[in-house]
Scaffold this motif. Structure first.
Motif, PDB file in Angstrom:
ATOM      1  N   ILE B 307      -7.283  -5.035 -12.050  1.00 50.63           N
ATOM      2  CA  ILE B 307      -6.452  -5.876 -11.175  1.00 50.63           C
ATOM      3  C   ILE B 307      -4.976  -5.589 -11.452  1.00 50.63           C
ATOM      4  CG2 ILE B 307      -5.937  -8.229 -10.420  1.00 50.63           C
ATOM      5  CD1 ILE B 307      -8.597  -9.114 -11.361  1.00 50.63           C
ATOM      6  N   MET B 308      -4.639  -5.426 -12.734  1.00 46.47           N
ATOM      7  CA  MET B 308      -3.247  -5.119 -13.086  1.00 46.47           C
ATOM      8  C   MET B 308      -2.818  -3.823 -12.411  1.00 46.47           C
ATOM      9  SD  MET B 308      -2.307  -7.606 -14.856  1.00 46.47           S
ATOM     10  CE  MET B 308      -0.687  -7.074 -15.357  1.00 46.47           C
ATOM     11  N   GLY B 309      -3.691  -2.811 -12.487  1.00 48.03           N
ATOM     12  CA  GLY B 309      -3.387  -1.528 -11.851  1.00 48.03           C
ATOM     13  C   GLY B 309      -3.141  -1.707 -10.358  1.00 48.03           C
ATOM     14  N   THR B 310      -3.990  -2.531  -9.743  1.00 45.34           N
ATOM     15  CA  THR B 310      -3.832  -2.778  -8.304  1.00 45.34           C
ATOM     16  C   THR B 310      -2.498  -3.465  -8.029  1.00 45.34           C
ATOM     17  OG1 THR B 310      -6.195  -3.198  -8.339  1.00 45.34           O
ATOM     18  CG2 THR B 310      -5.052  -3.687  -6.288  1.00 45.34           C
ATOM     19  N   ALA B 311      -2.141  -4.424  -8.893  1.00 45.89           N
ATOM     20  CA  ALA B 311      -0.871  -5.136  -8.692  1.00 45.89           C
ATOM     21  C   ALA B 311       0.312  -4.172  -8.795  1.00 45.89           C
ATOM     22  CB  ALA B 311      -0.734  -6.259  -9.706  1.00 45.89           C
ATOM     23  N   ILE B 316       4.553  -1.026  -5.862  1.00 42.17           N
ATOM     24  CA  ILE B 316       5.182   0.256  -5.542  1.00 42.17           C
ATOM     25  C   ILE B 316       5.012   0.558  -4.058  1.00 42.17           C
ATOM     26  CG2 ILE B 316       5.060   2.742  -5.972  1.00 42.17           C
ATOM     27  CD1 ILE B 316       4.175   1.933  -8.872  1.00 42.17           C
ATOM     28  N   PHE B 317       3.820   0.300  -3.542  1.00 41.82           N
ATOM     29  CA  PHE B 317       3.557   0.571  -2.131  1.00 41.82           C
ATOM     30  C   PHE B 317       4.479  -0.271  -1.247  1.00 41.82           C
ATOM     31  CE2 PHE B 317       1.472  -0.830   1.790  1.00 41.82           C
ATOM     32  CZ  PHE B 317       1.349   0.402   2.433  1.00 41.82           C
ATOM     33  N   VAL B 318       4.567  -1.563  -1.571  1.00 45.71           N
ATOM     34  CA  VAL B 318       5.376  -2.450  -0.731  1.00 45.71           C
ATOM     35  C   VAL B 318       6.846  -2.043  -0.783  1.00 45.71           C
ATOM     36  CG1 VAL B 318       6.169  -4.836  -0.449  1.00 45.71           C
ATOM     37  CG2 VAL B 318       3.763  -4.373  -0.801  1.00 45.71           C
ATOM     38  N   ALA B 319       7.290  -1.618  -1.965  1.00 45.68           N
ATOM     39  CA  ALA B 319       8.690  -1.165  -2.073  1.00 45.68           C
ATOM     40  C   ALA B 319       8.928   0.006  -1.131  1.00 45.68           C
ATOM     41  CB  ALA B 319       8.981  -0.758  -3.506  1.00 45.68           C
ATOM     42  N   TRP B 320       7.990   0.947  -1.126  1.00 41.30           N
ATOM     43  CA  TRP B 320       8.124   2.121  -0.267  1.00 41.30           C
ATOM     44  C   TRP B 320       7.996   1.724   1.205  1.00 41.30           C
ATOM     45  CZ3 TRP B 320       4.004   3.908   2.813  1.00 41.30           C
ATOM     46  CH2 TRP B 320       4.279   5.084   3.551  1.00 41.30           C
ATOM     47  N   TYR B 321       7.033   0.846   1.503  1.00 37.24           N
ATOM     48  CA  TYR B 321       6.724   0.460   2.875  1.00 37.24           C
ATOM     49  C   TYR B 321       7.855  -0.371   3.477  1.00 37.24           C
ATOM     50  CZ  TYR B 321       3.685  -1.030   6.723  1.00 37.24           C
ATOM     51  OH  TYR B 321       3.128  -1.238   7.959  1.00 37.24           O
ATOM     52  N   GLY B 326      17.331  -0.790  -1.752  1.00 35.69           N
ATOM     53  CA  GLY B 326      17.363  -1.403  -3.084  1.00 35.69           C
ATOM     54  C   GLY B 326      16.001  -1.378  -3.757  1.00 35.69           C
ATOM     55  N   GLU B 327      14.980  -1.783  -3.023  1.00 30.74           N
ATOM     56  CA  GLU B 327      13.625  -1.805  -3.577  1.00 30.74           C
ATOM     57  C   GLU B 327      13.192  -0.393  -3.969  1.00 30.74           C
ATOM     58  OE1 GLU B 327      11.236  -4.243  -4.010  1.00 30.74           O
ATOM     59  OE2 GLU B 327      12.584  -5.881  -3.453  1.00 30.74           O
ATOM     60  N   ILE B 328      13.426   0.543  -3.042  1.00 31.71           N
ATOM     61  CA  ILE B 328      12.998   1.920  -3.314  1.00 31.71           C
ATOM     62  C   ILE B 328      13.730   2.462  -4.541  1.00 31.71           C
ATOM     63  CG2 ILE B 328      13.067   4.292  -2.418  1.00 31.71           C
ATOM     64  CD1 ILE B 328      12.404   3.074   0.336  1.00 31.71           C
ATOM     65  N   TYR B 329      15.009   2.147  -4.626  1.00 35.77           N
ATOM     66  CA  TYR B 329      15.771   2.631  -5.777  1.00 35.77           C
ATOM     67  C   TYR B 329      15.178   2.063  -7.070  1.00 35.77           C
ATOM     68  CZ  TYR B 329      19.311   3.717  -9.100  1.00 35.77           C
ATOM     69  OH  TYR B 329      19.929   4.216 -10.208  1.00 35.77           O
ATOM     70  N   THR B 330      14.951   0.754  -7.054  1.00 37.76           N
ATOM     71  CA  THR B 330      14.457   0.113  -8.280  1.00 37.76           C
ATOM     72  C   THR B 330      13.134   0.717  -8.731  1.00 37.76           C
ATOM     73  OG1 THR B 330      15.522  -1.934  -7.666  1.00 37.76           O
ATOM     74  CG2 THR B 330      13.802  -2.101  -9.311  1.00 37.76           C
ATOM     75  N   PHE B 331      12.212   0.862  -7.779  1.00 40.85           N
ATOM     76  CA  PHE B 331      10.894   1.349  -8.186  1.00 40.85           C
ATOM     77  C   PHE B 331      10.850   2.849  -8.449  1.00 40.85           C
ATOM     78  CE2 PHE B 331       9.611  -2.789  -6.738  1.00 40.85           C
ATOM     79  CZ  PHE B 331       8.645  -3.117  -7.662  1.00 40.85           C
ATOM     80  N   PHE B 332      11.460   3.615  -7.564  1.00 45.27           N
ATOM     81  CA  PHE B 332      11.284   5.068  -7.678  1.00 45.27           C
ATOM     82  C   PHE B 332      12.341   5.755  -8.531  1.00 45.27           C
ATOM     83  CE2 PHE B 332       8.807   3.801  -4.037  1.00 45.27           C
ATOM     84  CZ  PHE B 332       7.631   4.510  -4.227  1.00 45.27           C
TER      85      PHE B 332
END
Lengths: 176, 451
Positions: B307-311, B316-321, B326-332
């Motif tokens: 479940i943690m892996g899925t979270a 990451i997916f939502v940041a990209w989507y 800002g989100e993309i920068y933070t995650f990627f």
């Protein structure tokens, strides 16, 4: 505080024998005062037909907690010191969070207090210990010795307890 | 359905009720071992160091921490969330398994609940100190005051936190203590010295074990359990809203509440596993905490790890989507790659990759491996909070605000102090309180015996 009364106490060392003894005592019409066990035995509770009203009390506290918390939030945020910010409503849906938590808080607390009040227990309360092993591995059936009991009645109880597997029979003053 | 024999024998060695009492009470009746004093001494030193750091913080203020205008939450909040997470297992373990009528909880619930109580105390210290002026801490409670009267903001997750965590502490401490009353009565009745009998007599509230008392006791415990189960979920959801209701990149996401709740249970179960392996080994409780128990916890951890892996993947997916810079920068560029790569990948490896080893029966059977993985999970969960808090705060929307954060000695010592307080709590627990719920063990003995 109710006064202590004299009890005939049969001590058992086996759960099944205890349950069997309760059944045969009841079938002979002998009133069992109480049963003491080191752990909860559902058979005993069923045989003695015991009931508790704690769940109803808890439900009542829960309803009270919801109403009281909402009333408090409404009073502080709408009546007593209304703050207008960002055009947001003063009586808001996000009160739900505090109401939810406070319901748990108040219900839990009151239920526990009720439990201790009904049980008449609390810090420092001196236990009326019937037998040392009753919190370890023995069980006891308490039968109140009433004034109208004849010698025959008493010997009957003694014989019945012995027959059904009591390892020890004692008479002792016990608080009800 | 719960009567099916999935779990096998829960208490091995064909014990009698008397043996259970003797076994559980042994550590309390024996002479205190030397290692206990040694560990206690070490923990006291750690606690003194922590107290020094706390005094330093209170006297000189939050300036003694490494925080700055951008990174206003550092180790204080990381460790707060970490401890609260650990504090989740006891109640989660005990209460969820109680209302699901999972009988295998009986050997472990007492220790897990004790752990909860101490962990929540450790957790509570951090926000208290973080307030800076701790002597004004009572401002967070809504009470009639001379400032208007100005009430607290009932719509702020920070206030919800105060309500939820204090309720959680009260409920878990009460649940733990009430469950212990019959066992304290056993200690009282077995005590040889007068002082011991008096102390445990006081603590056991006059418990005798009458049928009616047992009925009320079980009913009250079930009600308390039923009430606290949603609380477990609420507490960490609220902690996650401290983050999720802000607009920081990496925080402002709806997956946070479930993600935090699962994460908390994950770290808590791992801590239970660590402690139970030690207790089992030191006190030779192999008959009570069987391999079956440890196996069950390991399996739960494998599942939660997925479940943690899925979270993580969802975030990451939502940041990209979202296609939001800002989100993309933070995650990627600030987590997967960039300055905090190390912390991010430590988190992923510890929480998602290592627990997957539990798929192999041979690893679940190897207690050394189980022990190591349980510690790895807690390290991973610490890094998760580090990643969430530090990466988002150091680089926010305005590059002019970007700042660096590193903890000062004071912050580190406060953490060491809480670890020591936890250790002291555990040591006192194993010395002065029956480590397992004797009355509950006796209750399940008959139906799980081999014959």
């Amino acid at each position: 505080m109710s006064k202590s009364t004299l009890n005939i106490i049969g001590i058992f060392d086996d759960e099944d024998k205890l349950l069997g003894s309760i059944k045969s005592l009841q079938s002979k019409g002998i009133l069992i005062g109480d049963v003491i066990t080191p752990y909860p035995i559902h058979g005993v509770i069923e045989a003695l037909k015991l009931k508790t009203r704690i769940p109803y009390a808890a439900l009542f506290y829960g309803v009270f907690a919801v109403v009281a918390t909402f009333a408090f939030l409404y009073w502080t945020s709408v009546v007593n010191y209304p703050l207008r910010f960002g055009g947001k409503p003063q009586n808001t849906l996000s009160f739900v969070v505090v109401i939810f938590i406070m319901t748990i808080n108040i219900t839990a607390l009151f239920t526990i207090v009720t439990f201790f009040l009904r049980e008449n227990k609390g810090p420092g309360k001196v236990a009326d210990i019937v037998h040392k092993e009753l919190t370890n591995d023995s069980y006891a059936i308490l039968i109140q010795k009433k004034e109208g009991m004849t010698v025959d009645d008493l010997s009957n109880i003694n014989i019945l307890l012995k027959e059904t597997g009591a390892i020890e029979i004692v008479q002792k003053e016990v608080k009800p | 359905m719960y009567k099916t024999k999935v779990r096998g024998v829960l208490i091995e060695g064909n014990k009698t009720h008397g043996q259970i009492t003797a076994d559980v009470m042994r550590p309390m009746e024996q002479k205190t071992p030397k290692w206990w004093f040694a560990t206690m001494g070490l923990a006291t030193l750690g606690m003194l160091a922590g107290m020094y750091a706390i005094v330093n913080t209170v006297v000189f203020g939050i300036g003694t921490w490494g925080l700055n205008n951008s990174v206003a939450w550092g180790w204080g909040i990381i460790n707060f969330v970490w401890w609260i997470g650990i504090g989740h297992a006891g109640t989660a373990f005990s209460i969820f398994l109680l209302i699901l009528r999972q009988r295998w909880r009986t050997s472990i619930n007492r220790a897990a609940e004790a752990m909860t109580v101490v962990a929540v105390i450790c957790a509570g210290l951090f926000p208290l100190l973080h307030m800076g002026r701790i002597w004004l801490a009572f401002f967070i409670f809504p009470y009639p005051n001379t400032r208007g009267p100005l009430w607290v903001n009932f719509n702020s997750p920070l206030f919800w936190d105060v309500v939820a965590i204090s309720t959680y502490f009260m409920a878990s401490a009460t649940f733990w203590y009430i469950g212990m009353i019959p066992d304290l009565a056993t200690v009282r009745d077995r005590a040889k010295s007068k002082v011991k009998r008096a102390i445990y007599g006081f603590l056991s509230f006059g418990w005798v074990g009458r049928a009616k008392s047992w009925l009320r006791f079980e009913t009250a415990a079930l009600i308390l359990g039923g009430l606290t189960a949603p609380l477990v979920i609420a507490v960490h959801s609220i902690v996650s809203m401290d983050f999720a209701t802000s607009v920081m990149a990496g925080w402002h996401t709806t997956v946070f509440p479930p993600y935090f709740v699962v994460g908390a249970i994950f770290s808590g179960f791992a801590m239970v596993l660590t402690l139970m392996i030690i207790i089992r080994k030191v006190f030779k409780y192999q008959d009570y905490v069987t391999r079956g128990h440890l196996d069950a916890i390991a399996r739960i951890l494998t599942f939660i790890s997925l479940i943690m892996g899925t979270a993580y993947a969802t975030e990451i997916f939502v940041a990209w989507y979202s296609a939001m810079e800002g989100e993309i920068y933070t995650f990627f560029h600030n987590r997967i790659a960039g300055d905090y790569t190390g912390a991010f990948w430590t988190m992923v490896t510890c929480n998602v990759v290592f627990p997957q080893l539990f798929w192999f029966r041979r690893i679940r059977k190897n207690l050394t491996m189980v022990f190591i993985i349980s510690i790895i999970i807690n390290i991973g969960m610490w890094f998760e909070r580090y990643v969430i808090i530090i990466t988002s705060l150091t680089k926010d929307y305005l590059p002019a605000n970007w700042a660096h954060y590193s903890p000062t000695l004071t912050e580190v010592l406060i953490f060491v102090g809480t670890l020591s307080i936890f250790l002291i709590g555990v040591l006192l627990f194993i010395r002065y309180i029956p480590m397992m719920a004797m009355s509950e063990l006796k209750g399940i003995l008959k139906e799980t015996r081999k014959d």
